[in-house]
Every structure is written in C-alpha cells, then in structure tokens.
Scaffold this motif. Structure first.
Motif, PDB file in Angstrom:
ATOM      1  N   ASP A   1      44.789  53.706  53.163  1.00  0.00           N
ATOM      2  CA  ASP A   1      44.728  55.083  53.680  1.00  0.00           C
ATOM      3  C   ASP A   1      43.390  55.388  54.353  1.00  0.00           C
ATOM      4  O   ASP A   1      43.077  56.545  54.611  1.00  0.00           O
ATOM      5  CB  ASP A   1      44.983  56.087  52.552  1.00  0.00           C
ATOM      6  CG  ASP A   1      43.920  56.038  51.458  1.00  0.00           C
ATOM      7  OD1 ASP A   1      43.179  55.029  51.382  1.00  0.00           O
ATOM      8  OD2 ASP A   1      43.820  57.010  50.682  1.00  0.00           O
TER       9      ASP A   1
ATOM     10  N   LYS B   1      46.932  59.496  61.462  1.00  0.00           N
ATOM     11  CA  LYS B   1      46.216  60.544  62.202  1.00  0.00           C
ATOM     12  C   LYS B   1      45.262  59.969  63.260  1.00  0.00           C
ATOM     13  O   LYS B   1      44.972  60.612  64.260  1.00  0.00           O
ATOM     14  CB  LYS B   1      45.433  61.397  61.190  1.00  0.00           C
ATOM     15  CG  LYS B   1      44.750  62.634  61.735  1.00  0.00           C
ATOM     16  CD  LYS B   1      44.125  63.429  60.582  1.00  0.00           C
ATOM     17  CE  LYS B   1      43.291  64.588  61.061  1.00  0.00           C
ATOM     18  NZ  LYS B   1      42.637  65.312  59.959  1.00  0.00           N
TER      19      LYS B   1
ATOM     20  N   ARG C   1      35.351  62.654  48.839  1.00  0.00           N
ATOM     21  CA  ARG C   1      36.222  63.771  48.482  1.00  0.00           C
ATOM     22  C   ARG C   1      35.638  64.581  47.333  1.00  0.00           C
ATOM     23  O   ARG C   1      35.480  65.787  47.416  1.00  0.00           O
ATOM     24  CB  ARG C   1      37.618  63.260  48.111  1.00  0.00           C
ATOM     25  CG  ARG C   1      38.591  64.407  47.840  1.00  0.00           C
ATOM     26  CD  ARG C   1      40.028  63.956  47.664  1.00  0.00           C
ATOM     27  NE  ARG C   1      40.885  65.130  47.574  1.00  0.00           N
ATOM     28  CZ  ARG C   1      41.095  65.813  46.449  1.00  0.00           C
ATOM     29  NH1 ARG C   1      40.515  65.432  45.330  1.00  0.00           N
ATOM     30  NH2 ARG C   1      41.879  66.877  46.435  1.00  0.00           N
TER      31      ARG C   1
ATOM     32  N   GLU D   1      38.800  57.827  53.807  1.00  0.00           N
ATOM     33  CA  GLU D   1      40.208  58.209  53.843  1.00  0.00           C
ATOM     34  C   GLU D   1      40.464  59.098  55.056  1.00  0.00           C
ATOM     35  O   GLU D   1      39.654  59.975  55.362  1.00  0.00           O
ATOM     36  CB  GLU D   1      40.590  58.960  52.560  1.00  0.00           C
ATOM     37  CG  GLU D   1      40.563  58.117  51.299  1.00  0.00           C
ATOM     38  CD  GLU D   1      39.166  57.819  50.786  1.00  0.00           C
ATOM     39  OE1 GLU D   1      39.013  56.884  49.986  1.00  0.00           O
ATOM     40  OE2 GLU D   1      38.210  58.510  51.205  1.00  0.00           O
ATOM     41  N   GLU D   2      41.618  58.915  55.688  1.00  0.00           N
ATOM     42  CA  GLU D   2      41.892  59.696  56.903  1.00  0.00           C
ATOM     43  C   GLU D   2      41.935  61.193  56.618  1.00  0.00           C
ATOM     44  O   GLU D   2      41.560  61.999  57.474  1.00  0.00           O
ATOM     45  CB  GLU D   2      43.187  59.228  57.583  1.00  0.00           C
ATOM     46  CG  GLU D   2      44.461  59.550  56.859  1.00  0.00           C
ATOM     47  CD  GLU D   2      45.708  59.284  57.717  1.00  0.00           C
ATOM     48  OE1 GLU D   2      45.617  59.337  58.957  1.00  0.00           O
ATOM     49  OE2 GLU D   2      46.767  59.026  57.125  1.00  0.00           O
ATOM     50  N   LYS D   3      42.331  61.600  55.395  1.00  0.00           N
ATOM     51  CA  LYS D   3      42.452  63.033  55.110  1.00  0.00           C
ATOM     52  C   LYS D   3      41.100  63.740  55.008  1.00  0.00           C
ATOM     53  O   LYS D   3      41.036  64.962  54.977  1.00  0.00           O
ATOM     54  CB  LYS D   3      43.257  63.256  53.830  1.00  0.00           C
ATOM     55  CG  LYS D   3      42.601  62.759  52.560  1.00  0.00           C
ATOM     56  CD  LYS D   3      43.525  62.946  51.363  1.00  0.00           C
ATOM     57  CE  LYS D   3      42.886  62.400  50.095  1.00  0.00           C
ATOM     58  NZ  LYS D   3      43.813  62.501  48.952  1.00  0.00           N
TER      59      LYS D   3
ATOM     60  N   ASP E   1      37.568  68.032  52.736  1.00  0.00           N
ATOM     61  CA  ASP E   1      38.930  68.166  53.259  1.00  0.00           C
ATOM     62  C   ASP E   1      38.878  68.249  54.789  1.00  0.00           C
ATOM     63  O   ASP E   1      38.392  69.227  55.349  1.00  0.00           O
ATOM     64  CB  ASP E   1      39.572  69.428  52.680  1.00  0.00           C
ATOM     65  CG  ASP E   1      41.022  69.613  53.098  1.00  0.00           C
ATOM     66  OD1 ASP E   1      41.524  68.795  53.893  1.00  0.00           O
ATOM     67  OD2 ASP E   1      41.648  70.584  52.636  1.00  0.00           O
TER      68      ASP E   1
ATOM     69  N   THR F   1      41.165  68.885  56.823  1.00  0.00           N
ATOM     70  CA  THR F   1      41.963  69.951  57.434  1.00  0.00           C
ATOM     71  C   THR F   1      41.125  71.208  57.678  1.00  0.00           C
ATOM     72  O   THR F   1      41.445  72.001  58.563  1.00  0.00           O
ATOM     73  CB  THR F   1      43.191  70.321  56.565  1.00  0.00           C
ATOM     74  OG1 THR F   1      42.743  70.783  55.292  1.00  0.00           O
ATOM     75  CG2 THR F   1      44.104  69.127  56.372  1.00  0.00           C
TER      76      THR F   1
END
Length: 318
Positions: free
Chosen positions: A37, A88, A101, A120-122, A265, A267
């Motif tokens: 990931d 992504k 994270r 991680e891509e997120k 995060d 996002t």
C-alpha cells in the motif's frame, strides 16, 4: 526514471540526546523496502518540526521505531515506485505529505531526511501545481494539525478564535484556515513584536504582542483558544464560557482542554488543495530556509531556539 539505488544517504541517530550530539550523516543506509500500500518517493525537500528533535531527545522512546533511524515527517518529492495495491499515484507523480500516520507510535525507520522514503498512499496528496517542492514540503504536519484542531473544536463560520503562537508552524496555518476556510468572525493571534505584521498579512484581525501585553487580561473573550505553545492555564482565562481550548503541547495539564496528537491523513491535503491553489492559504517559510542537506544539524539547532517563523525546510536532498 533513474535506477533506484540499494543504498541511500540519510541523517540518522543511534542513541537519544541533543540533535547536535546524536544526529549523524550516513552515506550507506539500505533503501526502504516497499509494502503493497506504499509508494517509494525520491525526496526533493523535507521539512522539520519540533516533534523531530523531541523524538531525538528520547521523549517518545518507549514507542519509537528501532534505532538507528532517520527522522523526518514532512516530505515533497517524486514517486519512483508503487506497491501492488496503490491506485491513487503512479510513477512520476509529484506528491507531498506527512509520512507517519501515528506521530509517536512506531514512526518510519527511514523518515524524510533521506534520499528516498516510503509512505502509505493514504498519507499523501498530489502536490498543488502552483507550489514549489520547497513550499509543499513545509505544509503537511502543521496544516493538518491546524485543521484537525479546528475540526475537533467544532469551529465554524461566525466564531472567534485566539491563536497562541501565531507565527509558528501550526499557528500560521490556524490563522489562515480559521479565516479563509472556516469563516471566522474574528481572528486574534500572539507573537513577538517583529512578527505582528506577518500575523495581519495572514488574516489576523488583532495581532497581540506578547512581550508587552497579556492576552489573558483582554476584556474580550473568544469562542476558541488554540494553544500551540503550552500556555494552558492562561488560555482558559481567554476563552468564553462554554468555549473550547485546543492544546497540542504535551503534557496537557487540564482535562477540559481538547488535547490531541495528529493522525496524518492525505485526504485533508486533498480537501485544502483548492485553497492552496487559489492562494487563499499560503505556505510560510522561515527566512533562513532552505538549509542544504549537509547543514541538517544546523537546521535542527535553529529550530530548537524556538524563534522560527513558519517552517524550516531542508533542500536540496543530495
């Protein structure tokens, strides 16, 4: 893309202590291995935060990654390899983010103060086109912290806020986000004398010089006080009845405060991209930035003075 080396240059520490004593340049660190990931990033710029030198000092040693480790949370760079589950990003994408994270729990063994790092891509976002790598690298940890604190306080349009430490990495973003994203009715912020104009330029309606004025004695009280410097008891004297105090400086000594450690995060960066691309929200770089990779120890020493305006970045990484 150039071939990915098996060994890379990085700044690492093998014991805890003052950054000037324990941070060492290592020209032969194994390139981080990629999980499904994650993406591998060729680091162009890293930025450093107080959490970096506190980690070196051993404040979080019970949950730190195994030593030796290369510090660094914030990165801007180019994707050179992607894990099998990544959707992504693709090789060649320009990305940025805070690669850890959970800030204090097993951060990456190879952080952003290295030629390559994996994340991680997120946790990542595409770099806004209008920002340089240097500008982008200055943002993730501090802008995400600013945003999360405002969200946790339930901040919304029409509310007032006082930012303690308005010229620092997090404070410069709290001012801008409160004003230009959340729609604050009034933004007040504290700094030393020479930084008051910066606060006003970022959107502060009231710039308070803490060297001559006690913010807690102001007759006006605020819906939210965002404490980035650790003045919790005074912060509660400046908040309205029923208002909220946000604190990001451990240890938090008042259980009524909203205390948190950032959960990274990507996002959030995606969400703020329109504000960054429009110029409503701007990166704030310390005038001494960037420090070259060879002067990483000097960059840490400067950050430790507590006199930094905005962010300290390391560039070029080579």
């Amino acid at each position: 893309m150039a071939e990915i080396p098996t060994q890379i240059k990085a700044w690492t520490y093998s014991e805890y202590g003052k950054s000037a004593d324990v941070l060492k340049f290592d020209p032969a660190v194994p390139t981080p291995e990629l999980k499904d990931d994650q993406v591998l990033i060729k680091v162009v710029v890293a930025s450093i935060n107080p959490i970096d030198y506190k980690r070196l000092a051993g404040f979080f040693k019970d949950t730190d990654s195994p030593l030796p480790t290369a510090p660094g949370y914030d990165v801007a760079g180019v994707v050179v390899k992607v894990g099998s589950e990544v959707k992504k990003f693709k090789v060649g994408d320009e990305v940025y983010g805070d690669i850890n994270r959970e800030a204090l729990i097993q951060p990456k063994v190879i952080g952003s103060l290295a030629e390559y790092t994996a994340a991680e891509e997120k946790l990542l976002s595409h770099k806004p086109q209008n920002l340089s790598f240097v500008e982008a690298a200055s943002l993730p940890l501090t802008i995400e912290t600013a945003y999360e604190g405002l969200e946790r306080a339930g901040f919304s349009a029409g509310k007032s806020i006082l930012v303690l430490g308005g010229a620092g990495g997090v404070g410069t973003h709290v001012i801008q986000l409160a004003k230009h994203v959340f729609g604050a009715s009034k933004v007040a912020a504290t700094s030393s004398t020479g930084k008051l104009e910066l606060l006003r330029n970022l959107g502060a309606d009231l710039a308070i010089d803490y060297t001559v004025e006690n913010f807690e004695d102001l007759p006006e009280k605020f819906d939210v006080v965002y404490d980035t410097v650790g003045l919790l008891e005074k912060a509660f004297k400046a908040v309205k009845e029923g208002g909220k105090v946000v604190n990001i400086v451990p240890p938090s000594t008042n259980e009524k405060a909203i205390f948190f450690i950032l959960t990274s995060d990507g996002t959030v960066l995606d969400k703020l991209k329109p504000y960054l691309e429009s110029g409503k929200v701007k990166p704030v770089l310390d005038p001494k930035s960037p420090f070259p990779f060879s002067q990483t120890v000097e960059a840490f020493s400067y950050l430790e003075t507590g006199r930094v305006t905005g962010k300290v970045v390391i560039h070029p990484i080579q």
